[in-house]
Design a protein around this motif. Sequence first.
Motif, PDB file in Angstrom:
ATOM      1  N   ASN A   7       0.729  -1.113  -0.038  1.00 19.52           N
ATOM      2  CA  ASN A   7       0.023  -0.027   0.084  1.00 19.52           C
ATOM      3  C   ASN A   7       0.912   1.228  -0.158  1.00 19.52           C
ATOM      4  O   ASN A   7       1.674   1.374   0.869  1.00 19.52           O
ATOM      5  CB  ASN A   7      -0.987  -0.021   1.207  1.00 19.52           C
ATOM      6  CG  ASN A   7      -2.041  -1.026   1.284  1.00 19.52           C
ATOM      7  OD1 ASN A   7      -2.408  -1.600   0.057  1.00 19.52           O
ATOM      8  ND2 ASN A   7      -2.505  -1.472   2.411  1.00 19.52           N
ATOM      9  N   LEU A   8       0.505   2.416  -0.841  1.00 17.74           N
ATOM     10  CA  LEU A   8       1.214   3.355  -0.784  1.00 17.74           C
ATOM     11  C   LEU A   8       1.193   4.251   0.368  1.00 17.74           C
ATOM     12  O   LEU A   8       0.193   4.546   0.976  1.00 17.74           O
ATOM     13  CB  LEU A   8       0.530   4.320  -1.968  1.00 17.74           C
ATOM     14  CG  LEU A   8       1.404   5.538  -2.360  1.00 17.74           C
ATOM     15  CD1 LEU A   8       2.660   5.469  -3.143  1.00 17.74           C
ATOM     16  CD2 LEU A   8       0.469   6.620  -2.870  1.00 17.74           C
ATOM     17  N   SER A  42       3.581   7.032   0.912  1.00 10.12           N
ATOM     18  CA  SER A  42       4.055   8.409   0.324  1.00 10.12           C
ATOM     19  C   SER A  42       4.534   8.548  -1.095  1.00 10.12           C
ATOM     20  O   SER A  42       4.623   7.546  -1.686  1.00 10.12           O
ATOM     21  CB  SER A  42       5.461   8.872   1.147  1.00 10.12           C
ATOM     22  OG  SER A  42       6.381   8.172   0.914  1.00 10.12           O
ATOM     23  N   ASN A  43       4.100   9.934  -1.607  1.00  6.41           N
ATOM     24  CA  ASN A  43       4.272  10.052  -2.959  1.00  6.41           C
ATOM     25  C   ASN A  43       4.593  11.333  -3.308  1.00  6.41           C
ATOM     26  O   ASN A  43       4.024  12.250  -3.182  1.00  6.41           O
ATOM     27  CB  ASN A  43       2.794   9.686  -3.504  1.00  6.41           C
ATOM     28  CG  ASN A  43       2.589   9.633  -4.979  1.00  6.41           C
ATOM     29  OD1 ASN A  43       3.757   9.625  -5.720  1.00  6.41           O
ATOM     30  ND2 ASN A  43       1.449   9.489  -5.510  1.00  6.41           N
ATOM     31  N   LYS A 103      -4.464   6.558  -3.255  1.00  7.12           N
ATOM     32  CA  LYS A 103      -3.482   5.708  -2.616  1.00  7.12           C
ATOM     33  C   LYS A 103      -3.267   4.155  -3.382  1.00  7.12           C
ATOM     34  O   LYS A 103      -3.923   3.400  -2.788  1.00  7.12           O
ATOM     35  CB  LYS A 103      -4.006   5.555  -1.408  1.00  7.12           C
ATOM     36  CG  LYS A 103      -3.925   6.898  -0.385  1.00  7.12           C
ATOM     37  CD  LYS A 103      -2.644   7.166   0.014  1.00  7.12           C
ATOM     38  CE  LYS A 103      -2.556   8.391   0.893  1.00  7.12           C
ATOM     39  NZ  LYS A 103      -2.360   9.575  -0.100  1.00  7.12           N
ATOM     40  N   SER A 122      -6.086   1.043  -8.228  1.00  7.76           N
ATOM     41  CA  SER A 122      -6.603   2.045  -7.315  1.00  7.76           C
ATOM     42  C   SER A 122      -8.163   2.257  -7.740  1.00  7.76           C
ATOM     43  O   SER A 122      -8.694   1.563  -8.404  1.00  7.76           O
ATOM     44  CB  SER A 122      -5.750   3.532  -7.952  1.00  7.76           C
ATOM     45  OG  SER A 122      -6.496   4.022  -9.200  1.00  7.76           O
ATOM     46  N   GLN A 145       8.007   7.103  -4.541  1.00  9.51           N
ATOM     47  CA  GLN A 145       7.110   6.448  -3.712  1.00  9.51           C
ATOM     48  C   GLN A 145       7.440   5.603  -2.730  1.00  9.51           C
ATOM     49  O   GLN A 145       8.260   4.588  -3.142  1.00  9.51           O
ATOM     50  CB  GLN A 145       6.038   5.813  -4.826  1.00  9.51           C
ATOM     51  CG  GLN A 145       5.444   6.830  -5.802  1.00  9.51           C
ATOM     52  CD  GLN A 145       4.334   6.182  -6.393  1.00  9.51           C
ATOM     53  OE1 GLN A 145       4.404   4.943  -6.865  1.00  9.51           O
ATOM     54  NE2 GLN A 145       3.296   7.143  -7.118  1.00  9.51           N
TER      55      GLN A 145
END
Length: 134
Positions: free
Chosen positions: A10-11, A13-14, A38, A56, A129
């Motif tokens: 799971n993301l 930070s981007n 996310k 997503s 990311q």
Amino acid sequence: MPVDFSGTWNLVSNDNFEGYMVALGIDFATRKIAKMLKPQKVIKQDGDMLSIHTTSTFRDYMLQFKIGEEFEEDNKGLDNRKCKSLVTWDNDKLVCVQIGEKKNRGWTHWLEGDDLHLELRCENQVCKQVFKRA
Ligand code: VLZ
């Protein structure tokens, strides 16, 4: 095989996804939606064969390839520009070079502690990311 990226990620930070999307020529309305997402990555690694499924609520992108073997990538749902892609190992990093209309296009995956890292490059833009195991 030095590293196994398999898992569901799971993301968390981007950084500069906006700059990366601008470099790819993604329109304003799409960028506005896309930067709120996310995404989750489901990676399956079996020897030299990899699949990376980015999902997503807005769009999904599926990539399947063999490490060391050039393939045609259509970037469907992203910028839709075709390129010739090649993924190779650089020590413990998985490096993709995407040859096409856009200069300096590609990405790098690596593990750091329990986290999956991804750098996305296009022209002079770098998006960074970080993902955690789901
Ligand atoms: O990842 O190249 O893991 O393909 C974002 C989907 C997917 C959200 C980004 C919609 C794919 C965006 C990044 C609309 C413009 C990427 C590779 C490395 C595998």
